[in-house]
Design a protein around this motif. Sequence first.
Motif, PDB file in Angstrom:
ATOM      1  N   GLY A 180      31.504  40.592  51.921  1.00  0.00           N
ATOM      2  CA  GLY A 180      30.686  39.716  52.739  1.00  0.00           C
ATOM      3  C   GLY A 180      31.412  38.612  53.459  1.00  0.00           C
ATOM      4  N   TYR A 181      31.257  37.422  52.934  1.00  0.00           N
ATOM      5  CA  TYR A 181      31.565  36.234  53.728  1.00  0.00           C
ATOM      6  C   TYR A 181      32.900  35.600  53.372  1.00  0.00           C
ATOM      7  N   SER A 182      33.723  36.352  52.640  1.00  0.00           N
ATOM      8  CA  SER A 182      35.003  35.829  52.190  1.00  0.00           C
ATOM      9  C   SER A 182      35.712  34.954  53.203  1.00  0.00           C
ATOM     10  N   SER A 183      36.048  33.779  52.761  1.00  0.00           N
ATOM     11  CA  SER A 183      36.944  32.980  53.574  1.00  0.00           C
ATOM     12  C   SER A 183      37.897  32.290  52.621  1.00  0.00           C
ATOM     13  N   LEU A 184      39.172  32.419  52.927  1.00  0.00           N
ATOM     14  CA  LEU A 184      40.163  31.841  52.027  1.00  0.00           C
ATOM     15  C   LEU A 184      40.082  30.319  52.002  1.00  0.00           C
ATOM     16  N   SER A 185      39.469  29.746  53.035  1.00  0.00           N
ATOM     17  CA  SER A 185      39.415  28.281  53.070  1.00  0.00           C
ATOM     18  C   SER A 185      38.579  27.715  51.921  1.00  0.00           C
ATOM     19  N   TYR A 186      37.581  28.496  51.414  1.00  0.00           N
ATOM     20  CA  TYR A 186      36.795  28.003  50.266  1.00  0.00           C
ATOM     21  C   TYR A 186      37.703  27.781  49.065  1.00  0.00           C
ATOM     22  N   LEU A 187      38.690  28.655  48.935  1.00  0.00           N
ATOM     23  CA  LEU A 187      39.571  28.555  47.772  1.00  0.00           C
ATOM     24  C   LEU A 187      40.417  27.296  47.840  1.00  0.00           C
ATOM     25  N   ARG A 188      40.686  26.851  49.052  1.00  0.00           N
ATOM     26  CA  ARG A 188      41.461  25.641  49.216  1.00  0.00           C
ATOM     27  C   ARG A 188      40.574  24.417  49.001  1.00  0.00           C
ATOM     28  N   SER A 189      39.289  24.553  49.405  1.00  0.00           N
ATOM     29  CA  SER A 189      38.402  23.396  49.356  1.00  0.00           C
ATOM     30  C   SER A 189      37.814  23.145  47.977  1.00  0.00           C
ATOM     31  N   PHE A 190      37.748  24.181  47.158  1.00  0.00           N
ATOM     32  CA  PHE A 190      37.104  23.993  45.860  1.00  0.00           C
ATOM     33  C   PHE A 190      37.905  24.643  44.731  1.00  0.00           C
ATOM     34  N   PRO A 191      38.086  23.932  43.618  1.00  0.00           N
ATOM     35  CA  PRO A 191      38.869  24.466  42.501  1.00  0.00           C
ATOM     36  C   PRO A 191      38.072  25.440  41.637  1.00  0.00           C
ATOM     37  N   PHE A 192      37.864  26.662  42.129  1.00  0.00           N
ATOM     38  CA  PHE A 192      37.221  27.684  41.299  1.00  0.00           C
ATOM     39  C   PHE A 192      38.096  27.952  40.079  1.00  0.00           C
ATOM     40  N   ASP A 193      37.451  28.265  38.981  1.00  0.00           N
ATOM     41  CA  ASP A 193      38.193  28.611  37.782  1.00  0.00           C
ATOM     42  C   ASP A 193      38.512  30.097  37.749  1.00  0.00           C
ATOM     43  N   LYS A 194      37.708  30.883  38.467  1.00  0.00           N
ATOM     44  CA  LYS A 194      37.877  32.329  38.372  1.00  0.00           C
ATOM     45  C   LYS A 194      37.368  33.033  39.621  1.00  0.00           C
ATOM     46  N   LEU A 195      38.039  34.120  39.984  1.00  0.00           N
ATOM     47  CA  LEU A 195      37.524  35.028  41.003  1.00  0.00           C
ATOM     48  C   LEU A 195      37.154  36.327  40.318  1.00  0.00           C
ATOM     49  N   LYS A 196      35.960  36.812  40.590  1.00  0.00           N
ATOM     50  CA  LYS A 196      35.585  38.125  40.065  1.00  0.00           C
ATOM     51  C   LYS A 196      35.721  39.137  41.205  1.00  0.00           C
ATOM     52  N   ILE A 197      36.706  40.003  41.063  1.00  0.00           N
ATOM     53  CA  ILE A 197      37.005  40.967  42.125  1.00  0.00           C
ATOM     54  C   ILE A 197      35.931  42.034  42.138  1.00  0.00           C
ATOM     55  N   ASP A 198      35.293  42.202  43.294  1.00  0.00           N
ATOM     56  CA  ASP A 198      34.126  43.069  43.380  1.00  0.00           C
ATOM     57  C   ASP A 198      34.457  44.514  42.988  1.00  0.00           C
ATOM     58  N   ARG A 199      33.465  45.133  42.369  1.00  0.00           N
ATOM     59  CA  ARG A 199      33.578  46.507  41.883  1.00  0.00           C
ATOM     60  C   ARG A 199      34.006  47.486  42.974  1.00  0.00           C
ATOM     61  N   SER A 200      33.631  47.228  44.225  1.00  0.00           N
ATOM     62  CA  SER A 200      33.961  48.184  45.292  1.00  0.00           C
ATOM     63  C   SER A 200      35.471  48.382  45.413  1.00  0.00           C
ATOM     64  N   PHE A 201      36.271  47.344  45.139  1.00  0.00           N
ATOM     65  CA  PHE A 201      37.728  47.479  45.198  1.00  0.00           C
ATOM     66  C   PHE A 201      38.252  48.279  44.007  1.00  0.00           C
ATOM     67  N   ILE A 202      37.565  48.132  42.871  1.00  0.00           N
ATOM     68  CA  ILE A 202      37.999  48.832  41.658  1.00  0.00           C
ATOM     69  C   ILE A 202      37.701  50.331  41.794  1.00  0.00           C
ATOM     70  N   VAL A 203      36.543  50.642  42.363  1.00  0.00           N
ATOM     71  CA  VAL A 203      36.141  52.042  42.565  1.00  0.00           C
ATOM     72  C   VAL A 203      37.187  52.777  43.407  1.00  0.00           C
ATOM     73  N   ASP A 204      37.736  52.070  44.407  1.00  0.00           N
ATOM     74  CA  ASP A 204      38.691  52.676  45.340  1.00  0.00           C
ATOM     75  C   ASP A 204      40.105  52.825  44.780  1.00  0.00           C
ATOM     76  N   LEU A 205      40.363  52.183  43.634  1.00  0.00           N
ATOM     77  CA  LEU A 205      41.748  52.041  43.163  1.00  0.00           C
ATOM     78  C   LEU A 205      42.558  53.324  43.120  1.00  0.00           C
ATOM     79  N   LEU A 206      41.969  54.393  42.612  1.00  0.00           N
ATOM     80  CA  LEU A 206      42.753  55.610  42.405  1.00  0.00           C
ATOM     81  C   LEU A 206      42.875  56.417  43.689  1.00  0.00           C
ATOM     82  N   ALA A 207      41.840  56.320  44.531  1.00  0.00           N
ATOM     83  CA  ALA A 207      41.808  57.155  45.735  1.00  0.00           C
ATOM     84  C   ALA A 207      42.583  56.538  46.895  1.00  0.00           C
TER      85      ALA A 207
END
Length: 274
Positions: A180-207
């Motif tokens: 969706g709306y990913s913008s790297l600037s949010y990561l700079r503006s706010f100290p998130f403790d964790k990113l949860k990498i969406d399942r869609s990237f994991i599904v694609d991993l082997l293929a």
Amino acid sequence: AKHDGKGSHRFFENAMDAEAQARRAMEVDLHDALRKGELELHFQPLFGLSQNRVTAFEALMRWNHPVRGMVSPIDFIPLAEETGLIIPIGEWALHEACRIATSWGDDIRVAVNVSPVQFRSSTLNSIVFQALARSGLEPQRLELEITESLFIDNVEATLASLHSLKVLGVRVALDDFGTGYSSLSYLRSFPFDKLKIDRSFIVDLLANEGATAIIRAITTLADALGIETTAEGVESSEQLDILRSEGCNQIQGYLFSRPIPAGEVPALLMKLSG
Ligand code: C2E
Ligand code: CA
Ligand code: CA
Ligand code: CA
């Protein structure tokens, strides 16, 4: 053809009526679901790779409907959001998750999903405060999962609310990262403790070679910013091996466990630590 226009129009109206009625019925049921004790939280473990143990559970809501059976959150959370019922339901979930987590080990966190509707309401901060106070859960053991869609309309207000939540001492995770709306600037503006990498990237991993490159880019960036990463939707040991070698911190998915009722957590902890 023109002559059957009226009939199909009427058919369409009736179908709309039926749909609207079904929705209305579900809304009425959902309104009473809390009071009737039909909502419950299930818990899915997050397995920490460096700790080699379960480090957290994500609370996932279920609606045990007397007629429809187990209703998936995908089918009732949107309705709850549209009707505003997500506010009392979400409040209940925060209290329930904190209460249940106090019965686990001190080194195990609980993650709770917070809808954008809850997030934008002025009461979230005091609801989180109350849930911590009433349960006695240490604030750093509570992790709130929010989604990037919060940043679409009002970045300033979102950042201000996030900062006031951080003052309570809770952790904040960015859910479904990369969609969706990913913008790297949010990561700079706010100290998130964790990113949860969406399942869609994991599904694609082997293929898909590109998927590994994306995971690598995310974990490298997160490392540099001091943010943890969790891969969600991990179903195979091949995916696990890649995620381990790319430096992902936690693994969540059917490979370790499906979401389970609270009563089954102690047995699962035994199983996954032995
Ligand atoms: P989410 O926060 O992204 O949660 C992860 C979803 O992926 C969960 O679906 C989980 O059961 C599922 N999942 C976990 N591991 C695997 C796997 O290995 N393979 C596959 N195919 N799926 C996996 P679930 O429980 O149906 O929840 C769906 C969504 O409903 C959640 O997505 C979240 O957005 C929402 N939701 C659930 N509980 C709550 C809640 O208490 N409050 C709010 N606001 N939203 C909730
Ligand atoms: Ca989540
Ligand atoms: Ca997610
Ligand atoms: Ca998701």
